[in-house]
Enzyme design. Structure first.
Site, PDB file in Angstrom:
ATOM      1  CD1 TRP A 126     -59.075 -64.731 -32.971  1.00  0.00           C
ATOM      2  CD2 TRP A 126     -57.221 -63.481 -32.909  1.00  0.00           C
ATOM      3  NE1 TRP A 126     -58.003 -65.564 -32.698  1.00  0.00           N
ATOM      4  CE2 TRP A 126     -56.860 -64.823 -32.653  1.00  0.00           C
ATOM      5  CE3 TRP A 126     -56.220 -62.514 -32.899  1.00  0.00           C
ATOM      6  CZ2 TRP A 126     -55.542 -65.229 -32.404  1.00  0.00           C
ATOM      7  CZ3 TRP A 126     -54.906 -62.901 -32.656  1.00  0.00           C
ATOM      8  CH2 TRP A 126     -54.585 -64.244 -32.412  1.00  0.00           C
ATOM      9  CG  ASP A 147     -59.143 -61.346 -38.760  1.00  0.00           C
ATOM     10  OD1 ASP A 147     -58.821 -62.240 -39.566  1.00  0.00           O
ATOM     11  OD2 ASP A 147     -58.676 -61.258 -37.609  1.00  0.00           O
ATOM     12  CE  LYS A 187     -55.385 -69.239 -37.150  1.00  0.00           C
ATOM     13  NZ  LYS A 187     -55.629 -67.883 -36.700  1.00  0.00           N
TER      14      LYS A 187
HETATM   15  C1  LIG Z   1     -55.212 -66.748 -36.014  1.00  0.00           C
HETATM   16  C2  LIG Z   1     -55.963 -65.479 -36.101  1.00  0.00           C
HETATM   17  C3  LIG Z   1     -55.334 -64.239 -36.042  1.00  0.00           C
HETATM   18  C4  LIG Z   1     -53.863 -64.090 -35.804  1.00  0.00           C
HETATM   19  O1  LIG Z   1     -53.145 -64.466 -36.869  1.00  0.00           O
HETATM   20  P1  LIG Z   1     -51.548 -64.281 -36.908  1.00  0.00           P
HETATM   21  O2  LIG Z   1     -51.246 -64.731 -38.284  1.00  0.00           O
HETATM   22  O3  LIG Z   1     -50.985 -65.166 -35.844  1.00  0.00           O
HETATM   23  O4  LIG Z   1     -51.254 -62.863 -36.662  1.00  0.00           O
HETATM   24  C5  LIG Z   1     -56.110 -63.096 -36.189  1.00  0.00           C
HETATM   25  N1  LIG Z   1     -57.431 -63.168 -36.380  1.00  0.00           N
HETATM   26  C6  LIG Z   1     -58.081 -64.357 -36.425  1.00  0.00           C
HETATM   27  C7  LIG Z   1     -59.553 -64.378 -36.645  1.00  0.00           C
HETATM   28  C8  LIG Z   1     -57.365 -65.541 -36.285  1.00  0.00           C
HETATM   29  O5  LIG Z   1     -58.011 -66.718 -36.344  1.00  0.00           O
END
Ligand SMILES: *Cc1c(COP(=O)(O)O)cnc(C)c1O
Length: 359
Positions: free
Chosen positions: A101, A171, A195
């Protein structure tokens, strides 16, 4: 019956939240319509939106120095939005690379500026770890420093917040609300909702107000933090139903005792699972202890050819979605806030039985 769903995302939601949404589906608050059938600008919906923001501020102890935005496009669109909004001064930023990511994040940012990538993912004695900050080559003139708190696929998490005098951007898609966090250390925190917050379609950005007005001129209006902040995240139609459901999850979390209470349960869950994996002699987790994720626990079996059988037998026990990410294989149990301790107990008990039978 409801199964225990270990999916990495979109992930399990608290049963009580889904029941409330179900009860309100056709006739929301006696209005004779669903909440998803009304204008986002109506007084009724504005109350939902404002309550959700107030509850999130309460849960994370977010001060008035920050704007809280309810956006769309997922964390992946934030990879671009962050760069477009924050690279304004000299087009330079530092990105800490610890997995898939954080790599996607810097690759997107590279379209817009000069990105200094710091490779902090280290493999040592067969284990992955995040290198200490003393080994990073941070630049003196970066507009910001970006990292991914929790690498959802690798199952690797920072054990502490990096220390920098630059705005820190992170993030938190798979770790937001899982543990207490000092928001004041950050310039910007963002997270896709699917999540630990609610259903897909909603993305939260918590932006320090002094960073709102630095966007590059090409930045689309809907991606501009300043415009979204000015318009209460309603520059255009927001993801109203996801926002409403996120609000129900925030209410549920507050009723559980807030982030500290859920963190205590999360620690118990993670410890139970990691301790069992470590002593099993049959399962293996490749992450060094200080960097093990609280939320996503990848593991392999002693015999790779048993993976399909493992997944099939788990499913019979109502333990779902334990396959690892398609890019890395193996197994992964995502144990977000909505997974109760009983869910992890059921998983460990199944893993014990499976190891006994096939080991
Ligand atoms: C799931 C995830 C993403 C991607 O998220 P989207 O909403 O599908 O763009 C980005 N960073 C992390 C750490 C994630 O767990």
């Amino acid at each position: 019956m409801r199964a225990y769903n270990f999916c990495a995302g979109p992930a399990s939601l608290p049963t009580a939240v889904l029941e409330k949404a179900q009860a309100e589906m056709l006739d929301w608050q006696g209005k004779g319509v669903s909440v998803m059938e009304i204008s986002h600008r109506s007084k009724d919906y504005m109350a939902v939106a404002e309550k959700a923001e107030a509850d999130l501020r309460k849960l994370m102890n977010i001060s008035d120095d920050y704007a809280v935005l309810f956006l769309q496009g997922g964390a992946s669109l934030q990879f671009s939005a962050v760069a477009l909004n924050l690279l304004g001064k000299n087009n330079k930023a530092d990105y800490i690379h610890t997995g898939i990511w954080s790599e996607k994040a810097y690759k997107e940012a590279q379209r817009y500026g000069e990105i200094n990538v710091i490779d902090a993912l280290k493999q040592q004695d067969g284990q992955f770890r995040i290198s200490p900050q003393s080994e990073w080559q941070l630049s003196n003139d970066a507009c910001y420093v970006h990292y991914a708190d929790n690498e959802t696929i690798g199952g690797l998490q920072f054990s502490e917040i990096p220390d920098t005098d630059k705005p820190l951007v992170s993030d938190f898609s798979s770790s937001i609300l899982s543990a207490p966090l000092d928001v004041s250390r950050f310039g910007l925190i963002y997270a896709g909702a699917q999540k630990n917050i609610g259903p897909a379609g909603l993305t939260i950005a918590i932006v320090r107000k002094d960073l709102l007005d630095q966007a590059q001129s090409i930045t689309p209006n809907v991606l501009r933090y300043s415009e979204q902040a000015k318009n209460g995240s309603m520059l255009n139609t927001p993801a109203t139903y996801s926002w409403y459901l996120a609000g129900l999850v925030f209410e549920w979390l507050l009723a559980q005792g807030g982030v500290e209470a859920i963190h205590a349960i999360n620690q118990q869950k993670a410890q139970l699972l990691y301790d069992y994996i470590d002593q099993s002699g049959f399962y293996h987790n490749p992450i060094a202890k200080p960097n093990r994720s609280l939320m996503n626990v990848p593991f392999t079996l002693a015999d790779e050819s048993l993976e399909k059988t493992f997944l099939a037998e788990a499913e019979q026990r109502h333990l779902l979605n334990l396959a690892g990410h398609r890019s890395v294989g193996g197994m992964r149990a995502s144990i977000y806030n909505a997974i109760p301790l009983e869910g992890v107990q059921a998983l460990v008990s199944f893993m014990q039985d499976f190891a006994k039978k096939h080991g």
